[in-house]
Write an enzyme that holds these catalytic residues in place. Sequence first.
Site, PDB file in Angstrom:
ATOM      1  N   HIS A   1       0.885  -1.166   0.000  1.00 14.36           N
ATOM      2  CA  HIS A   1       0.000   0.000   0.000  1.00 14.36           C
ATOM      3  C   HIS A   1       0.927   1.221   0.000  1.00 14.36           C
ATOM      4  CE1 HIS A   1      -3.209   2.755   0.748  1.00 14.36           C
ATOM      5  NE2 HIS A   1      -3.001   2.899   2.037  1.00 14.36           N
TER       6      HIS A   1
ATOM      7  N   GLU B   1     -30.699  -7.000   4.424  1.00 14.49           N
ATOM      8  CA  GLU B   1     -30.919  -7.298   3.004  1.00 14.49           C
ATOM      9  C   GLU B   1     -29.845  -6.688   2.100  1.00 14.49           C
ATOM     10  OE1 GLU B   1     -34.874  -6.919   1.411  1.00 14.49           O
ATOM     11  OE2 GLU B   1     -35.767  -7.345   3.365  1.00 14.49           O
TER      12      GLU B   1
HETATM   13  P1  NAD Z   1      -1.672  -6.912   9.758  1.00  7.91           P
HETATM   14  O1  NAD Z   1      -2.212  -5.982  10.753  1.00  7.91           O
HETATM   15  O2  NAD Z   1      -2.467  -8.134   9.421  1.00  7.91           O
HETATM   16  O3  NAD Z   1      -0.224  -7.465  10.105  1.00  7.91           O
HETATM   17  C1  NAD Z   1       0.470  -6.987  11.134  1.00  7.91           C
HETATM   18  C2  NAD Z   1       1.820  -7.659  11.207  1.00  7.91           C
HETATM   19  O4  NAD Z   1       2.727  -6.678  11.671  1.00  7.91           O
HETATM   20  C3  NAD Z   1       1.822  -8.800  12.200  1.00  7.91           C
HETATM   21  O5  NAD Z   1       2.742  -9.805  11.847  1.00  7.91           O
HETATM   22  C4  NAD Z   1       2.310  -8.103  13.476  1.00  7.91           C
HETATM   23  O6  NAD Z   1       2.911  -8.933  14.362  1.00  7.91           O
HETATM   24  C5  NAD Z   1       3.307  -7.119  12.878  1.00  7.91           C
HETATM   25  N1  NAD Z   1       3.510  -5.961  13.758  1.00  7.91           N
HETATM   26  C6  NAD Z   1       2.557  -5.256  14.425  1.00  7.91           C
HETATM   27  N2  NAD Z   1       3.142  -4.277  15.133  1.00  7.91           N
HETATM   28  C7  NAD Z   1       4.483  -4.390  14.908  1.00  7.91           C
HETATM   29  C8  NAD Z   1       5.620  -3.661  15.368  1.00  7.91           C
HETATM   30  N3  NAD Z   1       5.494  -2.633  16.219  1.00  7.91           N
HETATM   31  N4  NAD Z   1       6.831  -4.058  14.935  1.00  7.91           N
HETATM   32  C9  NAD Z   1       6.968  -5.078  14.082  1.00  7.91           C
HETATM   33  N5  NAD Z   1       5.942  -5.802  13.618  1.00  7.91           N
HETATM   34  C10 NAD Z   1       4.708  -5.450  14.029  1.00  7.91           C
HETATM   35  O7  NAD Z   1      -1.320  -6.044   8.471  1.00  7.91           O
HETATM   36  P2  NAD Z   1      -1.899  -6.225   7.005  1.00  7.91           P
HETATM   37  O8  NAD Z   1      -3.376  -5.994   7.010  1.00  7.91           O
HETATM   38  O9  NAD Z   1      -1.346  -7.475   6.429  1.00  7.91           O
HETATM   39  O10 NAD Z   1      -1.267  -4.955   6.279  1.00  7.91           O
HETATM   40  C11 NAD Z   1       0.079  -4.938   5.880  1.00  7.91           C
HETATM   41  C12 NAD Z   1       0.203  -4.008   4.680  1.00  7.91           C
HETATM   42  O11 NAD Z   1      -0.549  -4.565   3.600  1.00  7.91           O
HETATM   43  C13 NAD Z   1      -0.334  -2.608   4.912  1.00  7.91           C
HETATM   44  O12 NAD Z   1       0.475  -1.714   4.197  1.00  7.91           O
HETATM   45  C14 NAD Z   1      -1.717  -2.681   4.300  1.00  7.91           C
HETATM   46  O13 NAD Z   1      -2.200  -1.422   3.870  1.00  7.91           O
HETATM   47  C15 NAD Z   1      -1.449  -3.590   3.109  1.00  7.91           C
HETATM   48  N6  NAD Z   1      -2.616  -4.273   2.563  1.00  7.91           N
HETATM   49  C16 NAD Z   1      -3.443  -4.972   3.376  1.00  7.91           C
HETATM   50  C17 NAD Z   1      -4.505  -5.660   2.830  1.00  7.91           C
HETATM   51  C18 NAD Z   1      -5.416  -6.500   3.696  1.00  7.91           C
HETATM   52  O14 NAD Z   1      -6.366  -7.028   3.167  1.00  7.91           O
HETATM   53  N7  NAD Z   1      -5.195  -6.665   4.980  1.00  7.91           N
HETATM   54  C19 NAD Z   1      -4.738  -5.636   1.445  1.00  7.91           C
HETATM   55  C20 NAD Z   1      -3.843  -4.948   0.623  1.00  7.91           C
HETATM   56  C21 NAD Z   1      -2.785  -4.265   1.206  1.00  7.91           C
HETATM   57 MG    MG Z   2      -7.061   0.572   2.461  1.00 10.95          MG
HETATM   58 MG    MG Z   3     -38.250  -5.077   1.281  1.00 11.88          MG
END
Ligand code: NAD
Ligand code: MG
Ligand code: MG
Length: 331
Positions: free
Chosen positions: A109, A232
């Site tokens: 992202h 719905e």
């Molecule tokens: P998440 O919240 O699921 O993952 C968090 C991870 O980061 C975990 O492994 C956690 O242990 C680690 N973490 C948390 N705090 C930490 C810290 N202080 N130091 C080190 N590690 C730490 O995150 P996500 O949803 O997978 O998002 C990750 C990236 O992917 C973001 O940039 C998000 O915008 C992007 N993204 C997410 C999705 C989605 O569907 N979730 C989709 C597309 C892009």
């Molecule tokens: Mg978003």
């Molecule tokens: Mg109706």
Amino acid sequence: MAIEILYEKDVDPSVIQGKKVAIIGYGSQGHAHAQNLQDSGVDVRVGLREGSSSAEKAKEAGLKVVSMEQAAEEADVVMVLIPDEIQAKVYEEHIKDHLHAGDTLAFAHGFNIHYGYIKAPEGVNVIMVAPKGPGHIVRRQFVEGSGVPDLCCVQQDATGDAWDIALSYGWGLGGARAGLMKGTFAQETEEDLFGEQAVLCGGLVALVKTGFDTLVEAGYPAELAYFECYHEMKMIVDLMYEKGIHFMNYSISNTAEYGEYYAGPKVINEESKQAMQEILKRIQNGEFAKEFMDDCANGHKKLLEQREAMNDSLIETTGEKVRGMFSWLSK
Ligand code: NAD
Ligand code: MG
Ligand code: MG
């Protein structure tokens, strides 16, 4: 503005297969990137903070787990997959000093690069490979032999082949099976924020809640208001998702379709459009990013206050009661 889309035949897998990749974080996206790339023949290590509860899960999946510093040091490509609001701090403390000229810094992202919270060193590529779906779907589709489309972007091309790296990484995720779209960090960041604010999360919740409140305030039973304005919704959205608005209109009654054309533009009107344009402007000029990051620095004060108010609202307490009537929903 049409976007360029590439498929498996257009991409060279050997580019990413020839590189060491570090996946920082093992959450929603992290586990999917690490496992899909490893299954695609890429040399992967997962970088986690000390004592991380995810380390065991990653090891069980056959992945090498090391510190964030070691992962970044060893790797040619460092993919940052931790929550957006902590990326800049983690980057400063654990990643920056381990990036060397010719390395590639990658994101799913564009928030931190686009708004300047992370500034990569000059000799380093900055790319994005953003799957258009949540992590568990990215993994499941890959295992089933298909894929989730990825948006690939290059912000900084230091080595001259940053695009090849981004597209090859997307191939490793399984994204080339469905299509790799070429875009920019600005497009991805601004469109993503706008969609979730104006339509998907902000717009949808406000629409449902205002409809519910209107019926309840007019004296109708909350449970019935919940069915009409909330429950719905999913059935209507599923019809639109599967076969288009025309198919949804074909499935509903003529009365409902006539009401759609009559009432829709009254509820979402020129004023709503101006509000959307204002929201887009605040995303484009960075005002929203600053407001959000300031709140994060302040312990998420505003976020937590509003979350509590939402959780306590009548539509939420009514929903809990109504959903209890559907035994199949809790399964
Ligand atoms: P998440 O919240 O699921 O993952 C968090 C991870 O980061 C975990 O492994 C956690 O242990 C680690 N973490 C948390 N705090 C930490 C810290 N202080 N130091 C080190 N590690 C730490 O995150 P996500 O949803 O997978 O998002 C990750 C990236 O992917 C973001 O940039 C998000 O915008 C992007 N993204 C997410 C999705 C989605 O569907 N979730 C989709 C597309 C892009
Ligand atoms: Mg978003
Ligand atoms: Mg109706």
